[in-house]
Scaffold this motif. Structure first.
Motif, PDB file in Angstrom:
ATOM      1  N   ALA A 102       1.030  41.368  40.718  1.00 38.37           N
ATOM      2  CA  ALA A 102       0.912  42.741  41.216  1.00 38.37           C
ATOM      3  C   ALA A 102       0.254  43.614  40.162  1.00 38.37           C
ATOM      4  N   GLY A 103      -0.644  44.471  40.618  1.00 43.05           N
ATOM      5  CA  GLY A 103      -1.295  45.445  39.753  1.00 43.05           C
ATOM      6  C   GLY A 103      -1.599  46.663  40.596  1.00 43.05           C
ATOM      7  N   LEU A 158      -2.829  46.260  43.393  1.00 43.31           N
ATOM      8  CA  LEU A 158      -2.421  45.695  44.679  1.00 43.31           C
ATOM      9  C   LEU A 158      -1.473  44.530  44.407  1.00 43.31           C
ATOM     10  N   GLY A 159      -0.771  44.121  45.437  1.00 43.09           N
ATOM     11  CA  GLY A 159       0.002  42.893  45.354  1.00 43.09           C
ATOM     12  C   GLY A 159      -0.870  41.749  45.849  1.00 43.09           C
ATOM     13  N   TYR A 160      -1.116  40.776  44.995  1.00 43.72           N
ATOM     14  CA  TYR A 160      -2.066  39.711  45.315  1.00 43.72           C
ATOM     15  C   TYR A 160      -1.364  38.599  46.088  1.00 43.72           C
ATOM     16  N   ALA A 161      -1.722  38.446  47.346  1.00 45.98           N
ATOM     17  CA  ALA A 161      -1.029  37.517  48.234  1.00 45.98           C
ATOM     18  C   ALA A 161      -2.004  36.613  48.983  1.00 45.98           C
ATOM     19  N   HIS A 162      -3.107  36.247  48.326  1.00 44.83           N
ATOM     20  CA  HIS A 162      -4.026  35.316  48.969  1.00 44.83           C
ATOM     21  C   HIS A 162      -4.824  34.553  47.916  1.00 44.83           C
ATOM     22  N   GLU A 163      -5.414  33.449  48.326  1.00 45.63           N
ATOM     23  CA  GLU A 163      -6.418  32.713  47.558  1.00 45.63           C
ATOM     24  C   GLU A 163      -7.681  32.697  48.395  1.00 45.63           C
ATOM     25  N   SER A 164      -8.820  32.518  47.752  1.00 48.05           N
ATOM     26  CA  SER A 164     -10.069  32.525  48.512  1.00 48.05           C
ATOM     27  C   SER A 164     -11.063  31.536  47.930  1.00 48.05           C
ATOM     28  N   ALA A 165     -11.985  31.086  48.778  1.00 49.21           N
ATOM     29  CA  ALA A 165     -12.993  30.108  48.379  1.00 49.21           C
ATOM     30  C   ALA A 165     -14.250  30.325  49.212  1.00 49.21           C
ATOM     31  N   TYR A 166     -15.378  29.954  48.638  1.00 54.92           N
ATOM     32  CA  TYR A 166     -16.648  30.012  49.360  1.00 54.92           C
ATOM     33  C   TYR A 166     -17.090  28.608  49.757  1.00 54.92           C
ATOM     34  N   LEU A 167     -17.657  28.514  50.955  1.00 54.49           N
ATOM     35  CA  LEU A 167     -18.276  27.290  51.420  1.00 54.49           C
ATOM     36  C   LEU A 167     -19.771  27.386  51.146  1.00 54.49           C
ATOM     37  N   LEU A 168     -20.285  26.447  50.385  1.00 55.46           N
ATOM     38  CA  LEU A 168     -21.683  26.445  49.949  1.00 55.46           C
ATOM     39  C   LEU A 168     -22.384  25.231  50.532  1.00 55.46           C
ATOM     40  N   ALA A 169     -23.633  25.404  50.888  1.00 56.31           N
ATOM     41  CA  ALA A 169     -24.395  24.313  51.494  1.00 56.31           C
ATOM     42  C   ALA A 169     -25.583  23.945  50.619  1.00 56.31           C
ATOM     43  N   LYS A 170     -25.834  22.643  50.524  1.00 56.82           N
ATOM     44  CA  LYS A 170     -27.071  22.130  49.954  1.00 56.82           C
ATOM     45  C   LYS A 170     -27.901  21.635  51.127  1.00 56.82           C
ATOM     46  N   GLY A 171     -29.039  22.239  51.347  1.00 54.30           N
ATOM     47  CA  GLY A 171     -29.854  21.867  52.493  1.00 54.30           C
ATOM     48  C   GLY A 171     -29.273  22.411  53.783  1.00 54.30           C
ATOM     49  N   ARG A 172     -29.309  21.610  54.840  1.00 55.77           N
ATOM     50  CA  ARG A 172     -28.865  22.041  56.165  1.00 55.77           C
ATOM     51  C   ARG A 172     -27.851  21.039  56.732  1.00 55.77           C
TER      52      ARG A 172
END
Length: 214
Positions: free
Chosen positions: A105-106, A108-122
């Motif tokens: 907590a700061g 805000l109260g941090y209550a999640h994790e997050s990640a990005y989906l990255l693509a190489k090519g298609r």
């Protein structure tokens, strides 16, 4: 071919041929100088000079038309985006994992994790795409100060790979990605720099092979 390597991913990944892995799932240092209540730290969590070279190697060893899913430090997202784009990755999705508890907590109260989906090519889209908001299970951080739950990682692996594919985690910590890959019937390559976390991961993988809880 599954293996869990003790070493620096900047030294290990260049020994692998280009296009050797089917999927990358990783939780790199967030560049925030993290320490948990017990004083445990993570290697290279202060400086970011390793980030761009590591991501470039990740892109090289990933097969064409494949995915990388990376957790990241939200306060350093500019550094992560710069490294991903410089390597050639294309951002194609963002995942949020909702916690039932507040980890910090700061302002805000941090209550999640997050990640990005990255693509190489298609790469092809999954037949049944995961929702981009998913639940999170608390691990207790028994093996590692930022331990990710196998129960959350396994569906990601199953969505973006096929049986016997190779899953790479160049920042493997205590081996959660490797355990999840093994449970899903995939091969894995994990790389971890710190001996204490590598040893914990080896114990977990040995327990999995023995049919014990990992």
């Amino acid at each position: 071919m599954s293996r869990f390597v003790l070493g620096d991913c900047l030294s290990v990944m260049p020994t692998y041929p280009a296009g050797a892995v089917d999927f990358i799932l990783t939780d790199p240092p967030y560049l925030v100088n993290f320490r948990d209540r017990a004083g445990r730290a993570i290697a290279n969590d202060v400086r970011d000079d390793w980030l761009a070279p590591a991501v470039a190697q990740m892109y090289r060893v990933l097969k064409p038309d494949a995915f990388c899913l990376s957790f990241y430090g939200w306060s350093k997202v500019d550094a992560f985006f710069a490294a991903w784009k410089a390597a050639g990755f294309r951002v194609v999705g963002h995942l949020v994992f909702t916690k039932s508890y507040t980890s910090k907590a700061g302002f805000l109260g941090y209550a999640h994790e997050s990640a990005y989906l990255l693509a190489k090519g298609r790469p092809a889209e999954p037949a049944q795409p995961l929702r981009d908001v998913l639940p999170w299970q608390y691990t207790g951080n028994r093996h590692h100060p930022t331990e990710k739950p196998v129960t959350c990682l396994r569906p990601l692996i199953e969505s973006f790979t096929r049986p016997n594919d190779i899953v790479l985690d160049p920042f493997a910590g205590s081996g959660s990605t490797c355990v999840a890959a093994a449970e899903a019937g995939r091969r894995y390559i994990g790389i971890e720099l710190l001996p204490e976390y590598h040893a914990a991961g080896m114990r977990r993988l040995a327990a999995l092979k023995s049919g014990l809880a990992a």
